[in-house]
Motif scaffolding. Sequence first.
Motif, PDB file in Angstrom:
ATOM      1  N   LYS A  89       0.843  -1.195   0.000  1.00 51.40           N
ATOM      2  CA  LYS A  89       0.000   0.000   0.000  1.00 51.40           C
ATOM      3  C   LYS A  89       0.874   1.239   0.000  1.00 51.40           C
ATOM      4  CE  LYS A  89      -3.832  -1.552   2.803  1.00 51.40           C
ATOM      5  NZ  LYS A  89      -4.336  -1.435   4.163  1.00 51.40           N
ATOM      6  N   LEU A  92      38.471  -3.392  18.914  1.00 40.28           N
ATOM      7  CA  LEU A  92      37.747  -2.539  17.960  1.00 40.28           C
ATOM      8  C   LEU A  92      37.070  -3.407  16.891  1.00 40.28           C
ATOM      9  CD1 LEU A  92      37.312   0.491  17.432  1.00 40.28           C
ATOM     10  CD2 LEU A  92      39.211   0.392  15.843  1.00 40.28           C
ATOM     11  N   THR A  98      36.124  -6.481  17.242  1.00 47.10           N
ATOM     12  CA  THR A  98      34.996  -7.174  17.878  1.00 47.10           C
ATOM     13  C   THR A  98      33.781  -6.253  17.961  1.00 47.10           C
ATOM     14  OG1 THR A  98      36.689  -8.222  19.231  1.00 47.10           O
ATOM     15  CG2 THR A  98      34.422  -8.618  19.872  1.00 47.10           C
ATOM     16  N   VAL A  99      34.047  -5.004  18.344  1.00 51.57           N
ATOM     17  CA  VAL A  99      32.938  -4.038  18.458  1.00 51.57           C
ATOM     18  C   VAL A  99      32.294  -3.822  17.083  1.00 51.57           C
ATOM     19  CG1 VAL A  99      32.375  -1.621  18.965  1.00 51.57           C
ATOM     20  CG2 VAL A  99      33.837  -2.907  20.514  1.00 51.57           C
ATOM     21  N   TYR A 134      29.964  -6.593  16.348  1.00 54.65           N
ATOM     22  CA  TYR A 134      28.680  -6.426  17.033  1.00 54.65           C
ATOM     23  C   TYR A 134      27.818  -5.386  16.326  1.00 54.65           C
ATOM     24  CZ  TYR A 134      30.497  -9.201  20.900  1.00 54.65           C
ATOM     25  OH  TYR A 134      31.004 -10.203  21.661  1.00 54.65           O
ATOM     26  N   VAL A 135      28.472  -4.332  15.824  1.00 55.15           N
ATOM     27  CA  VAL A 135      27.724  -3.283  15.102  1.00 55.15           C
ATOM     28  C   VAL A 135      27.044  -3.887  13.874  1.00 55.15           C
ATOM     29  CG1 VAL A 135      27.934  -1.146  13.778  1.00 55.15           C
ATOM     30  CG2 VAL A 135      29.124  -1.354  15.935  1.00 55.15           C
ATOM     31  N   LEU A 139      24.143  -5.982  14.982  1.00 55.52           N
ATOM     32  CA  LEU A 139      23.036  -5.111  15.399  1.00 55.52           C
ATOM     33  C   LEU A 139      22.335  -4.526  14.179  1.00 55.52           C
ATOM     34  CD1 LEU A 139      21.681  -3.543  17.867  1.00 55.52           C
ATOM     35  CD2 LEU A 139      23.187  -1.696  17.245  1.00 55.52           C
ATOM     36  N   ALA A 158      20.161  -7.149  12.613  1.00 53.81           N
ATOM     37  CA  ALA A 158      18.993  -7.461  13.450  1.00 53.81           C
ATOM     38  C   ALA A 158      17.968  -6.330  13.390  1.00 53.81           C
ATOM     39  CB  ALA A 158      19.444  -7.701  14.880  1.00 53.81           C
ATOM     40  N   VAL A 159      18.461  -5.078  13.458  1.00 54.59           N
ATOM     41  CA  VAL A 159      17.530  -3.937  13.396  1.00 54.59           C
ATOM     42  C   VAL A 159      16.860  -3.894  12.028  1.00 54.59           C
ATOM     43  CG1 VAL A 159      17.382  -1.407  13.417  1.00 54.59           C
ATOM     44  CG2 VAL A 159      18.685  -2.558  15.162  1.00 54.59           C
ATOM     45  N   ILE A 188      14.051  -6.419  12.021  1.00 45.68           N
ATOM     46  CA  ILE A 188      12.885  -5.980  12.802  1.00 45.68           C
ATOM     47  C   ILE A 188      12.112  -4.895  12.070  1.00 45.68           C
ATOM     48  CG2 ILE A 188      12.209  -4.756  14.912  1.00 45.68           C
ATOM     49  CD1 ILE A 188      14.215  -6.367  16.431  1.00 45.68           C
ATOM     50  N   THR A 189      12.847  -3.896  11.543  1.00 47.92           N
ATOM     51  CA  THR A 189      12.134  -2.812  10.850  1.00 47.92           C
ATOM     52  C   THR A 189      11.468  -3.323   9.568  1.00 47.92           C
ATOM     53  OG1 THR A 189      14.261  -2.163   9.945  1.00 47.92           O
ATOM     54  CG2 THR A 189      13.394  -0.799  11.707  1.00 47.92           C
ATOM     55  N   LYS A 198      10.226  -6.328   9.167  1.00 48.22           N
ATOM     56  CA  LYS A 198       9.017  -7.018   9.632  1.00 48.22           C
ATOM     57  C   LYS A 198       7.923  -5.999   9.972  1.00 48.22           C
ATOM     58  CE  LYS A 198       7.186 -10.941  11.149  1.00 48.22           C
ATOM     59  NZ  LYS A 198       6.949 -12.040  10.238  1.00 48.22           N
ATOM     60  N   TYR A 199       8.344  -4.914  10.645  1.00 47.55           N
ATOM     61  CA  TYR A 199       7.393  -3.876  11.049  1.00 47.55           C
ATOM     62  C   TYR A 199       6.711  -3.258   9.829  1.00 47.55           C
ATOM     63  CZ  TYR A 199       5.816   0.744  12.453  1.00 47.55           C
ATOM     64  OH  TYR A 199       5.061   1.862  12.625  1.00 47.55           O
ATOM     65  N   ARG A 219       4.341  -5.646   8.032  1.00 45.43           N
ATOM     66  CA  ARG A 219       3.028  -5.757   8.672  1.00 45.43           C
ATOM     67  C   ARG A 219       2.209  -4.494   8.451  1.00 45.43           C
ATOM     68  NH1 ARG A 219       4.162  -8.604  14.467  1.00 45.43           N
ATOM     69  NH2 ARG A 219       4.406 -10.720  13.709  1.00 45.43           N
ATOM     70  N   GLU A 220       2.894  -3.334   8.502  1.00 48.61           N
ATOM     71  CA  GLU A 220       2.216  -2.057   8.288  1.00 48.61           C
ATOM     72  C   GLU A 220       1.542  -2.025   6.919  1.00 48.61           C
ATOM     73  OE1 GLU A 220       1.721   0.008  11.245  1.00 48.61           O
ATOM     74  OE2 GLU A 220       2.007   1.503   9.657  1.00 48.61           O
ATOM     75  N   ARG A 272      -7.817  -2.397  13.862  1.00 50.97           N
ATOM     76  CA  ARG A 272      -6.686  -2.092  12.964  1.00 50.97           C
ATOM     77  C   ARG A 272      -5.680  -1.192  13.695  1.00 50.97           C
ATOM     78  NH1 ARG A 272      -3.218  -2.841   9.100  1.00 50.97           N
ATOM     79  NH2 ARG A 272      -2.675  -1.051   7.868  1.00 50.97           N
ATOM     80  N   ARG A 313      -1.867  -2.024  14.750  1.00 50.38           N
ATOM     81  CA  ARG A 313      -0.744  -1.159  14.368  1.00 50.38           C
ATOM     82  C   ARG A 313       0.083  -0.772  15.581  1.00 50.38           C
ATOM     83  NH1 ARG A 313      -2.067   3.693  10.453  1.00 50.38           N
ATOM     84  NH2 ARG A 313       0.187   3.774  10.443  1.00 50.38           N
ATOM     85  N   ASN A 346       2.086  -3.721  16.707  1.00 52.19           N
ATOM     86  CA  ASN A 346       3.219  -3.890  15.784  1.00 52.19           C
ATOM     87  C   ASN A 346       4.336  -2.905  16.109  1.00 52.19           C
ATOM     88  OD1 ASN A 346       4.630  -4.883  13.608  1.00 52.19           O
ATOM     89  ND2 ASN A 346       3.594  -3.575  12.129  1.00 52.19           N
ATOM     90  N   CYS A 395       8.112  -3.596  17.595  1.00 52.91           N
ATOM     91  CA  CYS A 395       9.272  -3.070  16.868  1.00 52.91           C
ATOM     92  C   CYS A 395      10.167  -2.254  17.800  1.00 52.91           C
ATOM     93  CB  CYS A 395       8.788  -2.196  15.707  1.00 52.91           C
ATOM     94  SG  CYS A 395      10.110  -1.524  14.726  1.00 52.91           S
ATOM     95  N   ILE A 441      13.886  -3.365  19.073  1.00 43.56           N
ATOM     96  CA  ILE A 441      15.074  -2.553  18.802  1.00 43.56           C
ATOM     97  C   ILE A 441      15.732  -2.112  20.125  1.00 43.56           C
ATOM     98  CG2 ILE A 441      15.883  -0.360  17.819  1.00 43.56           C
ATOM     99  CD1 ILE A 441      13.856  -0.833  15.548  1.00 43.56           C
ATOM    100  N   LEU A 480      17.624  -5.016  21.496  1.00 40.85           N
ATOM    101  CA  LEU A 480      18.859  -5.218  20.720  1.00 40.85           C
ATOM    102  C   LEU A 480      19.935  -4.201  21.091  1.00 40.85           C
ATOM    103  CD1 LEU A 480      17.532  -6.005  17.160  1.00 40.85           C
ATOM    104  CD2 LEU A 480      18.869  -7.499  18.610  1.00 40.85           C
ATOM    105  N   PHE A 495      23.470  -5.048  22.584  1.00 42.47           N
ATOM    106  CA  PHE A 495      24.669  -4.534  21.917  1.00 42.47           C
ATOM    107  C   PHE A 495      25.583  -3.834  22.932  1.00 42.47           C
ATOM    108  CE2 PHE A 495      26.582  -0.724  19.943  1.00 42.47           C
ATOM    109  CZ  PHE A 495      27.462  -1.346  19.079  1.00 42.47           C
ATOM    110  N   VAL A 500      29.359  -4.959  23.922  1.00 45.92           N
ATOM    111  CA  VAL A 500      30.472  -4.031  23.719  1.00 45.92           C
ATOM    112  C   VAL A 500      31.194  -3.789  25.049  1.00 45.92           C
ATOM    113  CG1 VAL A 500      31.047  -1.634  23.146  1.00 45.92           C
ATOM    114  CG2 VAL A 500      29.544  -2.930  21.664  1.00 45.92           C
ATOM    115  N   SER A 509      33.181  -6.845  25.999  1.00 47.75           N
ATOM    116  CA  SER A 509      34.399  -6.951  25.191  1.00 47.75           C
ATOM    117  C   SER A 509      35.457  -5.980  25.692  1.00 47.75           C
ATOM    118  CB  SER A 509      34.118  -6.627  23.731  1.00 47.75           C
ATOM    119  OG  SER A 509      33.142  -7.448  23.248  1.00 47.75           O
ATOM    120  N   TRP A 510      34.997  -4.802  26.069  1.00 48.64           N
ATOM    121  CA  TRP A 510      35.936  -3.794  26.545  1.00 48.64           C
ATOM    122  C   TRP A 510      36.548  -4.218  27.871  1.00 48.64           C
ATOM    123  CZ3 TRP A 510      37.045  -1.209  22.555  1.00 48.64           C
ATOM    124  CH2 TRP A 510      37.963  -0.168  22.651  1.00 48.64           C
TER     125      TRP A 510
END
Lengths: 150, 133
Positions: A6, A120, A122-123, A126-127, A130, A133-134, A137-138, A140-141, A144-145, B3, B7, B10, B14, B18, B21, B25, B29, B32-33
């Motif tokens: 849409k 560094l 390793t970091v 992870y970035v 991340l 993964a983000v 998720i977005t 999927k969001y 669905r929207e 609906r 929304r 959802n 989300c 996030i 996550l 993260f 980090v 690790s540090w």
Amino acid sequence: MLYKCKINITICYNDITFGGVVIDLRRAKILVTSFVCAIVAVGATSGNMYLALAGIVIGALFMALVRRRSAEVHIDERVEALGGRAARATFVIMSVFLGLLSLGFIFIGRNTGDGGLEALGTVFCYVVCLNCAVYSITFKYFDREHGGEY
Amino acid sequence: MTRQKARLKNLGFCVAGIGFLMLLFMFFVTASWIGYEVKEVCEEAMLKYEGDRVEALTKLLEDDAADFRARNSAAWALGQLGDRSALAAVKKSYKGYEKGTRCDRSAELCQYELYKAVKLLEGGMNISAFVWR
């Protein structure tokens, strides 16, 4: 397999109501710009940096609120599509770049015994995780929207 | 209405996903540090003292001529490593810690640092250790 998407096109409202008075958005912009200019001028002449900064911040805040209230949203399908593609390309390029960089850093760090470089790397790893993964998720969001089922 | 609810749900999933996550993260980090810092302290100790990393750190902790900052770092690193063979040395330096007391890391052996090290060496949980050990 095709998925229907849409695309909402929002009508542009150029007028905003402010305290019961209807103001043209263009005029509101002019008013706010003059206000910010005046405040910055006063701040600059009196040597008050904070006043100038406050003027700019308040002006920006006001314009953001006015934009939200006036619902002035011009959605251009071409710009939307280009933005989406640019975002996806940026995501892929940055993920690959950071992934390779992190591998390089970890490899060099381990070989030279440089703990900082390894940390560094390793970091960065992870970035990248991340980021992916983000993105999932977005994705999927938004899926669905726009009515997706999977 | 349904609906709208769907929304919102959802959006909630989300944002929560996030947020989770991001926390994950930050945890990884930070862990690790911590690992990197422990490694640094170990390497510094091993340059000055003989033996493996735990022995070198123990010698650094017990060395009265050494800088207090380095000795405090050694106590912290020993706690992070969690090797029980260092427990006796750490306990020897530990005089007791009262909650809320502050310490100057450059002027004394920080009892809070030693208290944490003793707790970890006695088998206390170290949630970040699995990332870097």
